[in-house]
Enzyme design. Structure first.
Site, PDB file in Angstrom:
ATOM      1  N   ASP A  16      -6.516  -5.038  -4.605  1.00 16.33           N
ATOM      2  CA  ASP A  16      -6.294  -3.616  -4.321  1.00 16.33           C
ATOM      3  C   ASP A  16      -4.965  -3.127  -4.899  1.00 16.33           C
ATOM      4  O   ASP A  16      -4.810  -1.952  -5.236  1.00 16.33           O
ATOM      5  CB  ASP A  16      -6.273  -3.332  -2.812  1.00 16.33           C
ATOM      6  CG  ASP A  16      -7.132  -4.255  -1.990  1.00 16.33           C
ATOM      7  OD1 ASP A  16      -7.529  -5.323  -2.489  1.00 16.33           O
ATOM      8  OD2 ASP A  16      -7.402  -3.925  -0.830  1.00 16.33           O
ATOM      9  N   ASP A  64       0.802  -1.217   0.000  1.00 15.17           N
ATOM     10  CA  ASP A  64       0.000   0.000   0.000  1.00 15.17           C
ATOM     11  C   ASP A  64       0.837   1.271   0.000  1.00 15.17           C
ATOM     12  O   ASP A  64       0.275   2.376   0.010  1.00 15.17           O
ATOM     13  CB  ASP A  64      -0.974  -0.011   1.180  1.00 15.17           C
ATOM     14  CG  ASP A  64      -2.072  -1.043   0.967  1.00 15.17           C
ATOM     15  OD1 ASP A  64      -2.547  -1.164  -0.170  1.00 15.17           O
ATOM     16  OD2 ASP A  64      -2.440  -1.738   1.932  1.00 15.17           O
TER      17      ASP A  64
HETATM   18  N1  GLY Z   1      -7.886  -3.561   1.821  1.00 15.45           N
HETATM   19  C1  GLY Z   1      -8.215  -2.349   1.201  1.00 15.45           C
HETATM   20  C2  GLY Z   1      -9.663  -2.137   1.115  1.00 15.45           C
HETATM   21  O1  GLY Z   1     -10.353  -2.310   2.117  1.00 15.45           O
HETATM   22  O2  GLY Z   1     -10.143  -1.805   0.058  1.00 15.45           O
END
Ligand code: GLY
Length: 391
Positions: free
Chosen positions: A152, A90
């Site tokens: 993601d 991230d």
């Molecule tokens: N894990 C990232 C989201 O909740 O989209």
């Protein structure tokens, strides 16, 4: 003269953001409780979204205090760049919307250095056996997570594409494209829905299992996962011009469109069995709609000319529905509510989520001809990306 709904929405965002700058200040909001943002640590994956909203605000208003606040937040994240054990894939979300955004808007060389450092750490997560970016850090827990990839991550590869352009070093882009190809092969289903997580053998690259993650079940369709994929593949197409990425984005977008056509705010998962006996499951997820809307708007610019109006209008419609049904009273801090953070853990349900706010802001600004697509690393200045606006 009467204003349009998207001008009203922009005024709503600007008024609330100016107020939040004084009440939230240099901290990292994540999710709301009783209408008010609760804070997270700077290393939490959502750290970039509040500074990202502030950079939109600065871009639109040129307010120097807003830029100073966004820089203060970036400074609080700075020690993390020397402690990668606290970071995961991230980093893309976190530094695209802080350092890359600041570099884009101010050309500050320190911001460029920070963004390149984050991109280099992200590249260090590339597994060449499986051609994927490792999501999480195995060394932090008892479980071996070295083979886990999550949908993601498609948004995080923007930072890698930007780094290749900035340095003229193709390694970042090669890893980004190979990662997107792996996601396309292993995550996208025939019907246009996507898996949330896939576990690979990190030594050989072989697929071990597909996992439900934040969705209802392994074969369900977590709506935010679909939204990340729509936008992520559209961005990958923008950078590579590979038609399979455009086709994937459109296929998932069409699936999302069909499953949201009749709802004010989409459900958090599109494939929940009708006879489920689980705890209340029919929550909505405004963040999925906001993310998908930005993906649709980009498809409205990069798809074939005869397809563009459909995607642009669908993205606009999603944002209009959020404006009509998910915006909040002046006493609340979130821009939009009715989000679902993590249903399987029963956490942050029917709430404001800072990433929902971020993408709502990104989309509404675009409808007002203010371009701020930091995921495109400066390309949002290109005239071709600004050619399809307003109804
Ligand atoms: N894990 C990232 C989201 O909740 O989209």
């Amino acid at each position: 003269m009467a204003t349009t709904w998207f001008q009203d929405a922009k005024a709503y965002i600007e008024q609330k953001t100016a107020h939040n700058a004084t009440t939230i200040g240099p901290f990292f909001p994540h999710t709301t409780l009783d209408g008010h943002y609760q804070l997270a640590e700077p290393q939490w994956w959502t750290a970039g979204f509040w500074p990202g909203i502030l950079w939109h605000h600065y871009h639109a208003t040129q307010d120097q205090a807003t830029a100073a606040l966004a820089e203060q937040l970036e400074e609080k994240m700075q020690p993390l760049l020397s402690d990668p054990s606290k970071l995961d894939h991230d980093m893309g979300f976190m530094w695209t919307l802080t350092s890359l955004a600041r570099y884009d808007l101010t050309h500050d060389s320190k911001a460029k250095t920070n963004a390149l450092l984050a991109a280099t750490l992200l590249l260090g997560r590339f597994n060449s056996a499986g051609r994927y970016l490792e999501a999480w850090n195995s060394w932090q827990g008892a479980d071996d997570t070295s083979g886990i990839v999550i949908i993601d991550s498609l948004m995080n590869i923007s930072l890698l594409y930007w780094a290749s352009e900035e340095t003229s070093d193709p390694r970042f882009a090669v890893a980004a494209t190979q990662h997107a190809e792996t996601i396309l092969r292993e995550f996208v289903r025939e019907d246009g829905s996507v898996h949330h997580m896939v576990n690979f053998n990190s030594a050989t690259g072989e697929v071990l299992e597909k996992i439900g993650g934040q969705g209802f079940a392994e074969m369900s369709a977590w709506s935010r996962g679909c939204a990340w994929a729509i936008y992520g593949f559209a961005i990958a197409y923008h950078y590579t011009q590979k038609p399979e990425f455009l086709a994937a984005s459109m296929k998932i977008a069409n699936y999302f469109y069909l499953h949201t056509a009749n709802s004010a705010v989409p459900l958090w998962d599109f494939k929940i069995p009708a006879n489920t006996s689980q705890t209340k499951y029919d929550y909505t997820d405004s963040s999925a709609a906001a993310i998908a809307a930005c993906g649709f708007l980009l498809l409205g610019r990069v798809a074939a000319p005869e397809e563009q109006a459909f995607y642009h209008d669908a993205g606009t419609d999603l944002l209009k529905r959020l404006y009509d049904h998910a915006t909040t009273p002046t006493t609340d801090t979130a821009l939009i509510t009715h989000g679902t953070g993590h249903w399987p853990e029963q956490k942050n349900l029917d709430t404001g989520l800072i990433y929902g706010d971020y993408f709502f802001s990104e989309g509404i600004y675009q409808l007002n001809d203010v371009y701020n697509i930091f995921w495109l690393g400066g390309h949002w200045h290109d005239a071709t990306l600004q050619s399809n606006t307003q109804e």
